[in-house]
Write a protein that holds these residues in place. Structure first.
Motif, PDB file in Angstrom:
ATOM      1  N   ALA B 160       0.914  -1.176  -0.218  1.00 39.37           N
ATOM      2  CA  ALA B 160       0.177   0.018  -0.216  1.00 39.37           C
ATOM      3  C   ALA B 160       0.901   1.239   0.048  1.00 39.37           C
ATOM      4  N   ARG B 161       2.005   1.199   0.815  1.00 37.39           N
ATOM      5  CA  ARG B 161       2.696   2.552   0.807  1.00 37.39           C
ATOM      6  C   ARG B 161       3.593   2.687  -0.572  1.00 37.39           C
ATOM      7  N   ALA B 162       4.075   1.530  -1.261  1.00 40.26           N
ATOM      8  CA  ALA B 162       4.540   1.786  -2.494  1.00 40.26           C
ATOM      9  C   ALA B 162       3.448   2.282  -3.485  1.00 40.26           C
ATOM     10  N   LEU B 163       2.105   1.924  -3.616  1.00 44.81           N
ATOM     11  CA  LEU B 163       1.199   2.368  -4.274  1.00 44.81           C
ATOM     12  C   LEU B 163       0.769   3.614  -4.095  1.00 44.81           C
ATOM     13  N   ALA B 164       0.678   4.177  -2.904  1.00 44.69           N
ATOM     14  CA  ALA B 164       0.438   5.620  -2.676  1.00 44.69           C
ATOM     15  C   ALA B 164       0.842   6.642  -3.682  1.00 44.69           C
ATOM     16  N   PRO B 165       1.772   6.921  -4.032  1.00 43.93           N
ATOM     17  CA  PRO B 165       2.222   7.975  -4.773  1.00 43.93           C
ATOM     18  C   PRO B 165       2.005   7.615  -6.298  1.00 43.93           C
ATOM     19  N   ASN B 166       1.043   6.642  -6.649  1.00 47.39           N
ATOM     20  CA  ASN B 166       0.723   6.380  -7.902  1.00 47.39           C
ATOM     21  C   ASN B 166       1.792   6.065  -8.685  1.00 47.39           C
ATOM     22  N   PRO B 167       2.839   5.196  -8.474  1.00 48.65           N
ATOM     23  CA  PRO B 167       3.877   4.843  -9.633  1.00 48.65           C
ATOM     24  C   PRO B 167       3.707   4.291 -10.810  1.00 48.65           C
ATOM     25  N   SER B 168       4.668   4.119 -11.730  1.00 52.12           N
ATOM     26  CA  SER B 168       4.332   3.561 -12.891  1.00 52.12           C
ATOM     27  C   SER B 168       5.160   2.103 -12.821  1.00 52.12           C
ATOM     28  N   ILE B 169       6.110   2.169 -11.830  1.00 54.56           N
ATOM     29  CA  ILE B 169       7.150   0.906 -11.813  1.00 54.56           C
ATOM     30  C   ILE B 169       7.241   0.404 -10.483  1.00 54.56           C
ATOM     31  N   LEU B 170       7.099  -0.739 -10.255  1.00 53.62           N
ATOM     32  CA  LEU B 170       7.204  -1.489  -8.999  1.00 53.62           C
ATOM     33  C   LEU B 170       8.385  -2.461  -8.843  1.00 53.62           C
ATOM     34  N   LEU B 171       9.341  -2.152  -7.994  1.00 54.24           N
ATOM     35  CA  LEU B 171      10.437  -3.017  -7.591  1.00 54.24           C
ATOM     36  C   LEU B 171       9.960  -3.720  -6.369  1.00 54.24           C
ATOM     37  N   ALA B 172      10.110  -5.130  -6.535  1.00 55.65           N
ATOM     38  CA  ALA B 172      10.098  -5.988  -5.563  1.00 55.65           C
ATOM     39  C   ALA B 172      11.064  -6.662  -5.116  1.00 55.65           C
ATOM     40  N   ASP B 173      11.598  -6.806  -3.991  1.00 54.65           N
ATOM     41  CA  ASP B 173      12.775  -7.647  -3.416  1.00 54.65           C
ATOM     42  C   ASP B 173      12.494  -8.679  -2.740  1.00 54.65           C
ATOM     43  N   GLU B 174      12.218  -9.764  -3.349  1.00 58.77           N
ATOM     44  CA  GLU B 174      12.039 -11.255  -2.530  1.00 58.77           C
ATOM     45  C   GLU B 174      10.505 -10.837  -1.900  1.00 58.77           C
ATOM     46  N   PRO B 175       9.536 -10.482  -2.413  1.00 56.08           N
ATOM     47  CA  PRO B 175       8.276 -10.068  -1.811  1.00 56.08           C
ATOM     48  C   PRO B 175       7.488 -11.191  -0.812  1.00 56.08           C
ATOM     49  N   VAL B 176       7.935 -12.499  -1.407  1.00 59.66           N
ATOM     50  CA  VAL B 176       6.972 -13.248  -0.693  1.00 59.66           C
ATOM     51  C   VAL B 176       8.140 -14.346   0.058  1.00 59.66           C
ATOM     52  N   SER B 177       9.283 -14.363  -0.048  1.00 63.46           N
ATOM     53  CA  SER B 177      10.065 -15.090   1.017  1.00 63.46           C
ATOM     54  C   SER B 177      10.080 -15.110   2.044  1.00 63.46           C
ATOM     55  N   ALA B 178       9.700 -13.994   2.944  1.00 66.81           N
ATOM     56  CA  ALA B 178       9.799 -14.201   4.336  1.00 66.81           C
ATOM     57  C   ALA B 178       8.407 -14.800   4.811  1.00 66.81           C
ATOM     58  N   LEU B 179       7.519 -15.093   3.814  1.00 68.34           N
ATOM     59  CA  LEU B 179       6.075 -15.249   4.029  1.00 68.34           C
ATOM     60  C   LEU B 179       5.739 -16.986   3.911  1.00 68.34           C
ATOM     61  N   ASP B 180       4.681 -17.505   4.771  1.00 69.66           N
ATOM     62  CA  ASP B 180       4.445 -18.807   4.523  1.00 69.66           C
ATOM     63  C   ASP B 180       3.872 -19.152   3.353  1.00 69.66           C
ATOM     64  N   VAL B 181       4.055 -20.290   3.027  1.00 68.24           N
ATOM     65  CA  VAL B 181       3.378 -20.913   1.799  1.00 68.24           C
ATOM     66  C   VAL B 181       1.976 -20.475   1.504  1.00 68.24           C
ATOM     67  N   SER B 182       1.221 -20.749   2.577  1.00 68.22           N
ATOM     68  CA  SER B 182      -0.130 -20.338   2.457  1.00 68.22           C
ATOM     69  C   SER B 182      -0.554 -19.100   2.374  1.00 68.22           C
ATOM     70  N   VAL B 183       0.542 -18.093   2.948  1.00 68.78           N
ATOM     71  CA  VAL B 183       0.203 -16.568   2.860  1.00 68.78           C
ATOM     72  C   VAL B 183       0.740 -16.129   1.561  1.00 68.78           C
ATOM     73  N   ARG B 184       1.658 -16.917   0.937  1.00 68.02           N
ATOM     74  CA  ARG B 184       2.449 -16.321  -0.208  1.00 68.02           C
ATOM     75  C   ARG B 184       1.295 -16.291  -1.503  1.00 68.02           C
ATOM     76  N   ALA B 185       0.434 -17.285  -1.707  1.00 67.98           N
ATOM     77  CA  ALA B 185      -0.443 -17.274  -2.388  1.00 67.98           C
ATOM     78  C   ALA B 185      -1.472 -15.878  -2.529  1.00 67.98           C
ATOM     79  N   HIS B 186      -1.541 -15.460  -1.414  1.00 65.61           N
ATOM     80  CA  HIS B 186      -2.527 -14.258  -1.360  1.00 65.61           C
ATOM     81  C   HIS B 186      -1.653 -13.024  -1.461  1.00 65.61           C
ATOM     82  N   VAL B 187      -0.791 -13.177  -1.289  1.00 62.83           N
ATOM     83  CA  VAL B 187       0.238 -11.707  -1.650  1.00 62.83           C
ATOM     84  C   VAL B 187       0.577 -11.958  -3.211  1.00 62.83           C
TER      85      VAL B 187
END
Lengths: 303, 257
Positions: B160-187
């Motif tokens: 949400a913080r990343a999207l707030a200023p209306n960016p056109s490019i999103l960089l994500a550094d391992e956005p799901v590796s700290a998360l559980d397998v079951s939560v990973r699907a949601h994200v």
């Protein structure tokens, strides 16, 4: 004969008595490998801590944890420390925090031996190098003289595994042993764990949130959800014909490689919604109160 | 149009005598609306590459063109352009969210940045409510602190913080590796939806090829700082040309897929 027999174990924390484990019964036979699968907050780490006697002081335990007939739940610190690290050992998730940053890893491993038996320094050093060598730390002599930060993540986890196996334990508890590692390193570390467990004949309780890993390592699986064991069976049965809807959900989320690219990934809620929202909310979401209980003791005094 | 043109970029750390080559002659071009996945193990330089793209680090050699202009992070004007259209999500939501700030303040902070300009929404409160809704969190969560949320929810806050200023490019550094397998699907579903509905260009760094296969249409494989393979995901994963890509595929059990 079971090496570990957990009977009706319930654990709750603190003043509010937040129930984290609800009458969990679980037995591990000699030399058996049992996988324990569950999401974060399901209570799997609390179960591991309870078995290892590492729960914080404000935890209330009821039920029995029989290890070779001794009830660990009623054991005092002094007796417990004779078993912990010797007959019962643990591989932790995060190798950087499990190792002492100010101590050479060889010395940390040697401490494990000298704490538990009379051993002359030469024999201790030989044993350390021998086990380091076995877990695939090439140039074991050099690694023993290194500090944890000088090793890579994979090497550190190998050190942790070596330490867990150092005193030829009867049971090794692995709590997410490879979650902090890369895919390729993960494979190597699992291979080492696999062959060393087989060689030593130790039983293993393998905890993970990833069914794929558990399937690889264990012949039996137990699924834990909201502090209860919801399903237990052979790996084959659980993977191929899961009975509990929660297990079905877990299976579907673990197999993201079977979803067509671009399609929506299945989530647990597609399969399973807890009937009692309040109750389940209390179990699965363990917010700050739970976290603080692992915090410093001052927190308890100030309450 | 190329959003990023990475032209023979190298990055060395350390002194001349003891230096580590984090990136070695990387050349890559990312076009608008592409979804790139950068894979490699730890130490392969993938985070360094992302940091350079985010303007948090600069190359030792070579240059990066952002929207056709040479990216120089010492120049405030270019940096402003970059910050206005590029936002980043970090790996560990436990450490990337300020524990002493309320969620509403965390999300609106980029809107108050002096560097971000242009299409920033005027009404910060309304924007916070809007992005919270977009990431599927209740509106009243803005009064809470980050530690009151679970790991998956915290990663939603970071999004949400990343999207707030209306960016056109999103960089994500391992956005799901700290998360559980079951939560990973949601994200992952959420990232998928957001990239689609907001027409974002996505550059995601991960060590998990299964995630890349699902979310990205292009993949680059980094090995010890060198980009060994890059191209459309299906092509690279089905006919890997490099030995290293094959090893990586085998270790994620995707070899047969």
């Amino acid at each position: 004969m079971s090496v570990l027999d957990v009977k009706d174990l319930s654990v709750d924390f603190g003043h509010h008595r937040n129930l984290v484990l609800d009458k969990v019964s679980l037995a591990v036979d000699d030399g058996q490998r049992l996988g324990l699968v569950g999401a974060s907050g399901s209570g799997k780490t609390v179960l591991a801590s309870a078995i290892m006697g590492l729960l914080p002081d404000n935890a209330h335990i009821s039920g029995e944890i029989l290890f070779r007939g001794t009830n660990l739940a009623s054991l005092g610190d002094r007796e417990f420390s004779k078993i912990r690290g010797r007959k019962l050992s643990m591989v932790f998730q995060e190798p950087m925090t499990a190792l002492d940053p100010t101590m050479k890893v060889g010395l940390q491993a040697a401490e494990l031996i000298s704490l538990h038996r009379d051993s002359n320094p030469m024999a201790t050093r030989d044993r350390v190098e021998q086990v380091f060598d076995r877990v695939g730390l090439s140039d074991a002599g050099k690694v023993t003289n290194a500090y944890p930060h000088e090793l890579s993540g994979g090497q550190r986890q190998r050190v942790i595994i070596a330490m867990a196996l150092m005193n030829r334990p009867a049971l090794v508890i692995c709590d997410e042993p490879t979650t902090a590692l890369d895919a390729t390193v993960q494979t190597q570390v699992l291979d080492v764990l696999d062959s060393e467990l087989a060689a030593s004949g130790a039983a293993c309780l393998f905890i993970s949130h990833d069914l794929n890993l558990v399937a690889r390592m264990c012949n039996e699986v137990a699924v834990i959800h909201a502090g209860r064991i919801v399903e237990r069976g052979t790996t084959e049965d659980v993977l191929n014909s899961p009975r509990h809807p929660y297990t079905r959900g877990l299976l579907a989320t673990a197999r993201i490689d079977q979803v067509e690219p671009g399609e929506r990934l299945p989530v647990i809620e597609d399969f399973y919604t807890p009937d009692d929202r309040d109750n389940a909310g209390r179990h699965t979401e363990l917010p700050r109160r739970w976290v603080s209980q692992y915090g410093p003791r001052q927190w308890r005094r100030s309450r | 149009m190329s959003v990023y043109t990475i032209d023979h970029v190298s990055r060395r750390f350390g002194s001349r005598r003891r230096s580590t080559q984090a990136l070695n002659d990387v050349t890559l071009s990312v076009k608008e609306h592409e979804r790139w996945g950068i894979v490699g193990e730890s130490g392969s330089g993938k985070t360094t590459l992302l940091k350079i793209l985010a303007g948090l680090d600069s190359p030792s050699e070579g240059k990066v063109l952002f929207m056709g202009k040479c990216l120089d992070i010492r120049d405030r004007a270019t940096l402003g352009d970059l910050r206005s259209s590029v936002q980043m999500v970090f790996q560990d939501p436990r450490s990337s969210l300020d524990p002493r700030m309320r969620v509403g303040d965390i999300i609106s902070e980029p809107l108050r940045s002096p560097l971000v300009k242009g299409k920033v929404p005027a009404d910060a409160d309304a924007r916070v409510a809007e992005v919270l809704d977009a990431v599927g969190l209740p509106a009243d969560s803005q009064r809470l602190f980050a530690h009151e949320f679970s790991g998956g929810q915290r990663q939603r806050i970071a999004l949400a913080r990343a999207l707030a200023p209306n960016p056109s490019i999103l960089l994500a550094d391992e956005p799901v590796s700290a998360l559980d397998v079951s939560v990973r699907a949601h994200v992952l579903n959420l990232i998928d939806d957001l990239v689609d509905s907001m027409g974002l260009t996505l550059i995601m760094v991960t060590h998990d090829l299964a995630v890349v296969r699902h979310t990205c249409d292009h993949v680059g494989v980094l090995y010890q700082g060198t980009l060994v393979e890059a191209g459309p995901t299906a092509e690279v994963l089905n006919n890997p040309r490099e030995e290293y890509t094959r090893t990586l595929l085998a270790s994620t059990r995707l070899g047969h897929a």
